[in-house]
Design an enzyme around this catalytic site. Structure first.
Site, mmCIF file in Angstrom:
data_model
loop_
_atom_site.group_PDB
_atom_site.id
_atom_site.type_symbol
_atom_site.label_atom_id
_atom_site.label_comp_id
_atom_site.label_asym_id
_atom_site.label_seq_id
_atom_site.Cartn_x
_atom_site.Cartn_y
_atom_site.Cartn_z
ATOM 1 N N VAL A 11 2.532 9.459 0.224
ATOM 2 C CA VAL A 11 2.558 8.021 -0.049
ATOM 3 C C VAL A 11 2.159 7.735 -1.493
ATOM 4 O O VAL A 11 2.814 6.961 -2.202
ATOM 5 C CB VAL A 11 1.635 7.265 0.925
ATOM 6 N N GLU A 126 -1.566 -4.347 4.307
ATOM 7 C CA GLU A 126 -0.300 -4.425 5.035
ATOM 8 C C GLU A 126 0.221 -3.047 5.426
ATOM 9 O O GLU A 126 0.799 -2.864 6.502
ATOM 10 C CB GLU A 126 0.748 -5.141 4.186
ATOM 11 N N GLY A 131 4.105 0.589 8.550
ATOM 12 C CA GLY A 131 4.795 0.935 7.313
ATOM 13 C C GLY A 131 5.290 -0.272 6.535
ATOM 14 O O GLY A 131 4.527 -1.173 6.194
ATOM 15 N N ILE A 133 7.242 -2.633 7.499
ATOM 16 C CA ILE A 133 7.526 -3.836 8.277
ATOM 17 C C ILE A 133 6.506 -4.921 7.924
ATOM 18 O O ILE A 133 5.301 -4.715 8.076
ATOM 19 C CB ILE A 133 7.468 -3.548 9.789
ATOM 20 N N LYS A 202 -4.130 0.809 15.021
ATOM 21 C CA LYS A 202 -3.231 -0.273 14.620
ATOM 22 C C LYS A 202 -3.373 -1.478 15.547
ATOM 23 O O LYS A 202 -3.340 -2.631 15.096
ATOM 24 C CB LYS A 202 -1.794 0.232 14.620
#
Length: 427
Positions: A11, A126, A131, A133, A202
């Site tokens: 990432v 976020e 990811g 979205i 999450k």
């Protein structure tokens, strides 16, 4: 705006590339250039094929996070420690923070929120859920004037890929997991995904934003997919259903409170979530005024996650230039998190039974004693292959658990082959 990046793996490397590739556009959107002033990595001397001066790499993340010339700290290392210490120090030093660290937010989010508020800086995250979205910002900002009733979704690509392959090919769990590992969808140690820890973190973050209530990882009921068999998938198919690993956060209608859970469940094939295949994610949000909303896309991977990080970075940089803060934590509702035993849902129960008269009456009586209503019954097979498949009306988890214990004591029940929740009726 001078940026410190903590971590430069999959990432982090994509964050560096996007900062370089879109530098002019980002500067125009922010109102000032975004300069990568330092990158903290474990081994700074290793050569990296990245569009950045090697001199910016350092092995001292703690010093970089609090350096006087840094405006914003971006953390993509993951894990609890030492990331927790780095981010708390950064916030206390007046740096705004962008993080993708779901585990940290779900366990120590309160400390981070408090530090951000105390020092007048932003904490954006976020990229921690689903990811690329755009889900958390709509919950936090776009739906701030509405009342969210329920959030239901697929938030882990690894488990969704495994269950998709089991459904499409008839493969067993072990075979589908092996395929997912070979393709890079599953880690060498897949326990965080298949045991539900990733999805539970999450779910905690989603519930915090949706219901303005502090929810931690320990508050989330968690079940993995390791016990799902090819027979379970076939049974779901026979009912016109498929099996998905779901994260569910909902406001209770029976008593003030919220329930937050992660578990596999059968959903009708007509439900939109049933069409979410492979490693994709999708989340349904139901709000009183807005109605049903669906967010869909790639929920993991370097580029999608980096895209979400850059979106937060632009928002935080704008706020900092303007001398303001974005929305902070909203936990005013302080609703109690209800135990799983109080959660109401429907169930699919598969029983191996003896092939003789009176079986159905004995089984029905066990359900009646726990006040669990049966919606439908299907009897299959004969002799040693005899089975009963039952679907209940809505019942509490505690009542269903007591029913299952009774069923195991009946001499007409050879085994409780499987118990699975059924979701996805009217949303």
């Amino acid at each position: 705006m001078r940026i410190a990046l903590l971590g430069c793996g999959v990432v982090g490397s994509d964050v560096v590339r996007l900062l370089h590739t879109h530098a002019e556009d980002l500067a125009a959107r922010v109102g000032a250039p975004l300069e990568l002033a330092g990158v903290a990595v474990r081994r700074p001397s290793i050569a990296r094929d990245l569009p950045v001066d090697p001199a910016v790499f350092t092995g001292d993340a703690a010093a970089l996070a609090t350096r006087d010339d840094i405006d914003i700290v971006v953390e993509v290392v993951g894990g609890i420690e030492p990331a927790r210490g780095w981010l708390l120090a950064a916030l206390r030093a007046g740096k705004s923070v962008v993080t993708a660290n779901k585990a940290l937010l779900a366990t120590h989010g309160a400390a981070l929120y408090d530090a951000a508020a105390a020092h007048g800086v932003d904490l954006y995250y976020e990229a921690a859920v689903a990811g690329a979205i755009p889900l958390l910002r709509p919950l936090r900002e776009s739906l701030a004037g509405d009342r969210v009733r329920r959030v239901l979704g697929i938030v882990n690509g690894t488990t969704n890929y495994i269950l998709t392959r089991m459904d499409e090919t008839g493969a067993g769990f072990a075979e589908a997991l092996e395929e997912a590992t070979a393709l890079g969808y599953a880690e060498a140690d897949p326990s965080a995904d298949i045991d539900g820890f990733d999805a539970a973190a999450k779910a905690a973050i989603i519930a915090q934003l949706a219901f303005h209530t502090r929810v931690t990882l320990d508050d989330v009921h968690r079940e993995g997919i390791g016990d799902i068999t090819a027979a379970d998938i076939a049974s779901a198919r026979a009912m016109g259903c498929t099996v998905k690993a779901l994260a569910i956060a909902e406001r209770s209608v029976e008593a003030p409170g919220v329930s937050v859970r992660v578990h596999p469940a059968m959903i009708p094939r007509a439900h939109p979530l049933a069409a979410v295949r492979d490693a994709f994610n999708a989340v349904f949000v139901e709000a009183e005024a807005a109605g049903q909303l669906m967010f869909y896309g790639r929920g993991a991977g370097g580029s999608p996650t980096a895209s979400a990080v850059l979106g937060d970075l632009v928002a935080v940089a704008r706020n900092r230039l303007a001398g303001r803060r974005g929305p902070g934590e909203s936990a005013y509702a302080a609703l109690p998190v209800l135990p799983m035993g109080a959660t109401v849902t429907r169930y699919h129960i598969n029983l191996d039974v003896t092939d003789k008269t009176g079986v159905l009456a004995s089984v029905a009586a066990a359900f009646a004693r726990q006040d669990v209503s049966i919606q439908s019954v299907r009897q299959d097979g004969h002799g040693d292959d005899a089975s009963l498949v039952l679907i209940t009306h809505a019942a509490t988890d505690a009542a269903l658990a007591a029913t299952v214990e009774e069923l195991r004591e009946l001499d007409v029940v050879r085994a409780v082959a499987s118990v699975m929740r059924v979701e996805g009726g009217e949303l």
